[in-house]
Scaffold this motif. Structure first.
Motif, short mmCIF file in Angstrom:
data_model
loop_
_atom_site.label_atom_id
_atom_site.label_comp_id
_atom_site.label_asym_id
_atom_site.label_seq_id
_atom_site.Cartn_x
_atom_site.Cartn_y
_atom_site.Cartn_z
N LYS A 7 0.85 -1.20 0.00
CA LYS A 7 0.00 0.00 0.00
C LYS A 7 0.89 1.25 0.00
O LYS A 7 1.82 1.34 -0.78
CB LYS A 7 -0.97 -0.05 1.19
N HIS A 84 -8.23 -2.65 -6.56
CA HIS A 84 -8.16 -2.83 -5.11
C HIS A 84 -9.24 -1.99 -4.44
O HIS A 84 -9.63 -0.94 -4.93
CB HIS A 84 -6.77 -2.45 -4.58
N GLY A 138 -7.27 -4.38 7.17
CA GLY A 138 -6.50 -3.66 8.18
C GLY A 138 -6.83 -4.08 9.60
O GLY A 138 -6.24 -3.56 10.55
N GLY A 172 -7.11 -8.94 6.97
CA GLY A 172 -6.80 -9.44 8.31
C GLY A 172 -5.94 -10.69 8.35
O GLY A 172 -5.74 -11.27 9.42
N ALA A 193 -1.52 -7.19 3.76
CA ALA A 193 -0.72 -5.96 3.81
C ALA A 193 -0.18 -5.72 5.22
O ALA A 193 1.01 -5.94 5.48
CB ALA A 193 -1.57 -4.78 3.36
N SER A 194 -1.05 -5.25 6.13
CA SER A 194 -0.56 -4.75 7.41
C SER A 194 0.20 -5.79 8.23
O SER A 194 1.14 -5.45 8.94
CB SER A 194 -1.71 -4.16 8.23
O1 LIG Z 1 -6.10 -4.80 1.46
C1 LIG Z 1 -5.42 -5.76 1.77
C2 LIG Z 1 -4.43 -6.34 0.85
O2 LIG Z 1 -4.54 -5.83 -0.42
C3 LIG Z 1 -5.57 -6.41 3.07
O3 LIG Z 1 -4.95 -5.60 4.00
P1 LIG Z 1 -4.68 -6.19 5.47
O4 LIG Z 1 -3.83 -7.41 5.30
O5 LIG Z 1 -3.94 -5.07 6.15
O6 LIG Z 1 -6.00 -6.48 6.07
#
Ligand SMILES: O=C(CO)COP(=O)(O)O
Length: 213
Positions: A7, A84, A138, A172, A193-194
């Motif tokens: 991101k 996305h 997230g 998540g 992502a996170s």
């Molecule tokens: O949007 C996401 C991946 O593209 C998911 O984000 P998270 O893993 O932070 O929930």
């Protein structure tokens, strides 16, 4: 497959790319990183599989501010996310971004919010669809735990449209258990992502994630 979307997080993309490359090399697992477009070359130089977060629905020409598929491929990307949840496109633009990615030889994952969108996205012929409920993105609870039906129903929706299209899930996801749960629901990859981008020790998180494949 484990696809790590950085991101616009304030992380070190090269450090995370190196961790992904190390874990992929050590385990044979498929791990890819999608950094900011400006970091694609630096990430690709680590040897890790590198993806763009987006490509614009345009060809070469007068398109200031666009992310040209050919340019991200030149920078070392071999795939791209499209649509996305944080960069939604109109249906016609998803189609045109897929065409752009196809021209540039990029693999494609089209993101979707729910099973109906997953089926619609599959109809456009990407390599995979990634279902990510926006309300879980997230967060601390994996989509496979919080809403397993959305994954199962998306697998079925995609399968009904085009059995050659894979279904990934995300939101998540942060542990090997989450990856295993996603696989048990029929997902062949996870998008996250996170869990990695905000981790103190991204390599340790990646090793745990890969253990769930
Ligand atoms: O949007 C996401 C991946 O593209 C998911 O984000 P998270 O893993 O932070 O929930």
């Amino acid at each position: 497959m484990i696809l790590v979307n950085l991101k616009a997080y304030p992380c070190d993309p090269v450090e995370i790319a190196e961790a992904c490359a190390t874990v992929a090399d050590d385990t044979g697992a498929r791990v890819a990183v999608a950094p900011q477009a400006a970091h694609l070359s630096a990430v690709a130089d680590t040897g890790v599989e590198t993806w763009a977060q987006h490509v614009s629905p345009v060809e070469h020409g007068s398109h200031t501010g666009s992310t040209l598929a050919e340019a991200v491929a030149d920078a070392g990307a071999t795939g791209t996310l499209i649509n996305h949840s944080e960069n939604r496109l109109k249906l016609a633009d998803i189609d045109a971004s897929l065409a752009a990615a196809g021209r540039a030889g990029l693999e494609t994952v089209v993101c979707a919010n729910n099973p109906a969108q997953s089926g619609a996205a599959a109809a456009l012929g990407p390599d995979a669809v990634a279902v990510e409920p926006p309300e879980l993105i997230g967060g601390d609870v994996s989509v496979a735990t919080a809403d397993p039906a959305i994954v199962e129903d998306s697998v079925a929706a995609v399968e009904a449209v085009d059995a050659d299209v894979d279904l990934f899930c995300g939101a998540g996801v942060s542990t090997g258990e989450d990856v295993t749960a996603a696989g048990e629901l029929g997902a062949t990859g996870v998008l996250l992502a996170s869990g990695v981008a905000k981790a103190d020790d991204p390599e340790a998180v990646l090793r745990d994630l890969v253990s769930g494949l």
